[in-house]
Design a protein around this motif. Structure first.
Motif, PDB file in Angstrom:
ATOM      1  N   GLN A 122       0.823  -1.214   0.000  1.00  0.00           N
ATOM      2  CA  GLN A 122       0.000   0.000   0.000  1.00  0.00           C
ATOM      3  C   GLN A 122       0.853   1.258   0.000  1.00  0.00           C
ATOM      4  O   GLN A 122       0.549   2.234  -0.695  1.00  0.00           O
ATOM      5  N   ARG A 123       1.946   1.247   0.761  1.00  0.00           N
ATOM      6  CA  ARG A 123       2.828   2.421   0.780  1.00  0.00           C
ATOM      7  C   ARG A 123       3.473   2.646  -0.571  1.00  0.00           C
ATOM      8  O   ARG A 123       3.549   3.788  -1.056  1.00  0.00           O
ATOM      9  N   HIS A 124       3.930   1.583  -1.186  1.00  0.00           N
ATOM     10  CA  HIS A 124       4.678   1.726  -2.425  1.00  0.00           C
ATOM     11  C   HIS A 124       3.780   2.035  -3.621  1.00  0.00           C
ATOM     12  O   HIS A 124       4.233   2.667  -4.587  1.00  0.00           O
ATOM     13  N   THR A 125       2.529   1.588  -3.592  1.00  0.00           N
ATOM     14  CA  THR A 125       1.646   1.867  -4.721  1.00  0.00           C
ATOM     15  C   THR A 125       1.075   3.279  -4.678  1.00  0.00           C
ATOM     16  O   THR A 125       0.390   3.688  -5.617  1.00  0.00           O
ATOM     17  N   VAL A 126       1.348   4.026  -3.625  1.00  0.00           N
ATOM     18  CA  VAL A 126       0.996   5.454  -3.622  1.00  0.00           C
ATOM     19  C   VAL A 126       1.685   6.152  -4.789  1.00  0.00           C
ATOM     20  O   VAL A 126       1.128   7.072  -5.404  1.00  0.00           O
ATOM     21  N   GLN A 127       2.885   5.705  -5.139  1.00  0.00           N
ATOM     22  CA  GLN A 127       3.613   6.303  -6.248  1.00  0.00           C
ATOM     23  C   GLN A 127       2.846   6.155  -7.557  1.00  0.00           C
ATOM     24  O   GLN A 127       2.732   7.118  -8.330  1.00  0.00           O
ATOM     25  N   SER A 128       2.326   4.967  -7.815  1.00  0.00           N
ATOM     26  CA  SER A 128       1.573   4.762  -9.051  1.00  0.00           C
ATOM     27  C   SER A 128       0.274   5.566  -9.035  1.00  0.00           C
ATOM     28  O   SER A 128      -0.165   6.071 -10.073  1.00  0.00           O
ATOM     29  N   ASP A 129      -0.347   5.709  -7.866  1.00  0.00           N
ATOM     30  CA  ASP A 129      -1.572   6.516  -7.766  1.00  0.00           C
ATOM     31  C   ASP A 129      -1.280   7.978  -8.102  1.00  0.00           C
ATOM     32  O   ASP A 129      -2.082   8.638  -8.782  1.00  0.00           O
ATOM     33  N   ILE A 130      -0.158   8.486  -7.621  1.00  0.00           N
ATOM     34  CA  ILE A 130       0.200   9.883  -7.908  1.00  0.00           C
ATOM     35  C   ILE A 130       0.488  10.058  -9.393  1.00  0.00           C
ATOM     36  O   ILE A 130       0.067  11.054 -10.010  1.00  0.00           O
ATOM     37  N   LEU A 131       1.190   9.113  -9.998  1.00  0.00           N
ATOM     38  CA  LEU A 131       1.469   9.202 -11.428  1.00  0.00           C
ATOM     39  C   LEU A 131       0.179   9.164 -12.244  1.00  0.00           C
ATOM     40  O   LEU A 131       0.048   9.872 -13.253  1.00  0.00           O
ATOM     41  N   ARG A 132      -0.791   8.368 -11.824  1.00  0.00           N
ATOM     42  CA  ARG A 132      -2.083   8.349 -12.511  1.00  0.00           C
ATOM     43  C   ARG A 132      -2.806   9.680 -12.337  1.00  0.00           C
ATOM     44  O   ARG A 132      -3.479  10.163 -13.261  1.00  0.00           O
ATOM     45  N   GLY A 133      -2.672  10.269 -11.136  1.00  0.00           N
ATOM     46  CA  GLY A 133      -3.262  11.589 -10.920  1.00  0.00           C
ATOM     47  C   GLY A 133      -2.634  12.628 -11.834  1.00  0.00           C
ATOM     48  O   GLY A 133      -3.329  13.495 -12.393  1.00  0.00           O
ATOM     49  N   MET A 134      -1.318  12.558 -11.999  1.00  0.00           N
ATOM     50  CA  MET A 134      -0.628  13.475 -12.906  1.00  0.00           C
ATOM     51  C   MET A 134      -1.086  13.250 -14.343  1.00  0.00           C
ATOM     52  O   MET A 134      -1.262  14.214 -15.116  1.00  0.00           O
ATOM     53  N   ALA A 135      -1.309  11.992 -14.721  1.00  0.00           N
ATOM     54  CA  ALA A 135      -1.784  11.683 -16.066  1.00  0.00           C
ATOM     55  C   ALA A 135      -3.180  12.253 -16.302  1.00  0.00           C
ATOM     56  O   ALA A 135      -3.522  12.628 -17.424  1.00  0.00           O
ATOM     57  N   GLY A 136      -3.986  12.316 -15.245  1.00  0.00           N
ATOM     58  CA  GLY A 136      -5.299  12.927 -15.383  1.00  0.00           C
ATOM     59  C   GLY A 136      -5.231  14.440 -15.454  1.00  0.00           C
ATOM     60  O   GLY A 136      -6.051  15.084 -16.135  1.00  0.00           O
ATOM     61  N   ASN A 137      -4.244  15.028 -14.771  1.00  0.00           N
ATOM     62  CA  ASN A 137      -4.125  16.492 -14.770  1.00  0.00           C
ATOM     63  C   ASN A 137      -3.543  17.038 -16.069  1.00  0.00           C
ATOM     64  O   ASN A 137      -3.908  18.142 -16.500  1.00  0.00           O
ATOM     65  N   ALA A 138      -2.640  16.296 -16.705  1.00  0.00           N
ATOM     66  CA  ALA A 138      -1.952  16.812 -17.892  1.00  0.00           C
ATOM     67  C   ALA A 138      -2.912  17.192 -19.020  1.00  0.00           C
ATOM     68  O   ALA A 138      -2.831  18.310 -19.554  1.00  0.00           O
ATOM     69  N   PRO A 139      -3.845  16.318 -19.425  1.00  0.00           N
ATOM     70  CA  PRO A 139      -4.781  16.735 -20.479  1.00  0.00           C
ATOM     71  C   PRO A 139      -5.678  17.894 -20.047  1.00  0.00           C
ATOM     72  O   PRO A 139      -6.069  18.730 -20.877  1.00  0.00           O
ATOM     73  N   ALA A 140      -6.000  17.941 -18.738  1.00  0.00           N
ATOM     74  CA  ALA A 140      -6.842  19.040 -18.256  1.00  0.00           C
ATOM     75  C   ALA A 140      -6.132  20.374 -18.412  1.00  0.00           C
ATOM     76  O   ALA A 140      -6.729  21.368 -18.852  1.00  0.00           O
ATOM     77  N   PHE A 141      -4.846  20.421 -18.076  1.00  0.00           N
ATOM     78  CA  PHE A 141      -4.099  21.657 -18.254  1.00  0.00           C
ATOM     79  C   PHE A 141      -3.832  21.928 -19.725  1.00  0.00           C
ATOM     80  O   PHE A 141      -3.673  23.085 -20.130  1.00  0.00           O
ATOM     81  N   GLY A 142      -3.792  20.878 -20.533  1.00  0.00           N
ATOM     82  CA  GLY A 142      -3.720  21.093 -21.967  1.00  0.00           C
ATOM     83  C   GLY A 142      -4.956  21.799 -22.480  1.00  0.00           C
ATOM     84  O   GLY A 142      -4.868  22.723 -23.309  1.00  0.00           O
ATOM     85  N   MET A 143      -6.116  21.398 -21.954  1.00  0.00           N
ATOM     86  CA  MET A 143      -7.359  22.065 -22.348  1.00  0.00           C
ATOM     87  C   MET A 143      -7.405  23.501 -21.831  1.00  0.00           C
ATOM     88  O   MET A 143      -7.881  24.411 -22.531  1.00  0.00           O
ATOM     89  N   ILE A 144      -6.902  23.712 -20.613  1.00  0.00           N
ATOM     90  CA  ILE A 144      -6.854  25.085 -20.083  1.00  0.00           C
ATOM     91  C   ILE A 144      -5.989  25.960 -20.977  1.00  0.00           C
ATOM     92  O   ILE A 144      -6.337  27.101 -21.304  1.00  0.00           O
ATOM     93  N   GLY A 145      -4.850  25.423 -21.398  1.00  0.00           N
ATOM     94  CA  GLY A 145      -3.984  26.177 -22.300  1.00  0.00           C
ATOM     95  C   GLY A 145      -4.660  26.472 -23.614  1.00  0.00           C
ATOM     96  O   GLY A 145      -4.488  27.564 -24.189  1.00  0.00           O
ATOM     97  N   THR A 146      -5.441  25.515 -24.101  1.00  0.00           N
ATOM     98  CA  THR A 146      -6.181  25.737 -25.351  1.00  0.00           C
ATOM     99  C   THR A 146      -7.202  26.852 -25.186  1.00  0.00           C
ATOM    100  O   THR A 146      -7.353  27.718 -26.056  1.00  0.00           O
ATOM    101  N   LEU A 147      -7.898  26.842 -24.060  1.00  0.00           N
ATOM    102  CA  LEU A 147      -8.890  27.903 -23.814  1.00  0.00           C
ATOM    103  C   LEU A 147      -8.220  29.271 -23.712  1.00  0.00           C
ATOM    104  O   LEU A 147      -8.744  30.269 -24.230  1.00  0.00           O
ATOM    105  N   VAL A 148      -7.074  29.315 -23.045  1.00  0.00           N
ATOM    106  CA  VAL A 148      -6.337  30.576 -22.954  1.00  0.00           C
ATOM    107  C   VAL A 148      -5.950  31.055 -24.351  1.00  0.00           C
ATOM    108  O   VAL A 148      -6.095  32.230 -24.697  1.00  0.00           O
TER     109      VAL A 148
END
Length: 264
Positions: free
Chosen positions: A142-168
């Motif tokens: 459980q401790r070690h898989t926190v890393q993969s959870d964070i990377l998945r969170g980053m993968a979800g944020n990247a396209p969202a900020f891509g869309m924000i950049g597009t809107l800007v």
């Protein structure tokens, strides 16, 4: 180095670059520093806001580690069975002091193995060792898989900020439309680049890395359960052949350990 991982990343980006080269002569339109900063900077900003900095740094370290070959593989599992069987023979001959003496080096190299050996030497029953080590395996996982959870969170944020950049970019483009309508096409292209960067960053780097980190931790958890069972059998003073058959039951038949081959 994990050449399969490196080839996969290079092949993925190579397909993208190849498609660009075959489609247009204006390659520079796909390079935009502001879009890159928006996606990367936004992704890291959101991640450090959502998670403790220590775990984010560990996740980035895990991101870099995927290009190296995992230490736990199929051959390692067979070797672990052989090591426990050898300890079984040592206990039959010299008792627990013999195990403690023989395992001195490995106890410092492998903390999980060292902890399990300490439990055996301390006189815990096999069932008690199974329960204690099972808790250790799961909490470590459980401790070690926190890393993969964070990377998945980053993968979800990247396209969202891509869309924000597009809107800007679209807002800026529409604001300038009255001055020079001919700039709408190039402005739209630049605006969409940010979304492209976000998707590429997520799908070719972050999500594959998160999956590989998760898979490696699952393999390590399996290995630890295998070792835990072997140590519990040592505590129960089971025969080496019984230990072999019990531990082999965890493995693919193609990599079963054989005492008969060891004796040859």
């Amino acid at each position: 180095m994990s050449f399969a991982t490196i080839i996969g990343v290079l092949f993925g980006f190579g397909l993208f670059v190849g498609a660009v080269v075959l489609s247009t002569d204006n390659f520079m339109v796909f390079l935009n520093l502001a879009s890159f900063i928006m996606v990367i900077g936004g992704t890291f900003a959101a991640t450090f806001t959502a998670y403790e900095a220590r775990y984010v740094m560990l996740s980035l370290k895990g991101l870099g580690s995927v290009i190296f070959v995992s230490k736990v593989g199929r051959a390692i599992l067979t070797n672990e069975v052989g090591r426990v069987i050898r300890w079984g023979y040592i206990i039959q001959k010299n008792g627990l002091p013999g195990l403690e003496s023989d395992a001195g080096k490995i106890r410092h190299q492998d903390r999980f193995m060292g902890f399990g050996i300490d439990l055996v030497v301390s006189g815990y029953t096999g069932q008690e060792i199974r329960e204690i080590l099972a808790t250790t395996v799961e909490t470590t996982f459980q401790r070690h898989t926190v890393q993969s959870d964070i990377l998945r969170g980053m993968a979800g944020n990247a396209p969202a900020f891509g869309m924000i950049g597009t809107l800007v970019g679209l807002i800026i483009m529409l604001d300038n439309m009255g001055d020079d309508p001919s700039k709408i096409g190039p402005g739209m292209a630049v605006a969409l680049i940010t979304t492209l960067y976000g998707i590429l960053f997520a799908r070719l780097i972050l999500l594959p890395a998160a999956t590989k980190v998760q898979q490696r931790e699952e393999i390590l958890r399996f290995r630890n359960y295998l070792v835990a069972e072997g140590l519990a059998l040592l505590a129960e003073r089971k025969s080496p052949r019984y230990i072999q058959d019990r531990m082999n039951a965890y493995l693919d038949p193609a990599i079963h350990f054989s005492i008969d081959k060891m004796r040859r």
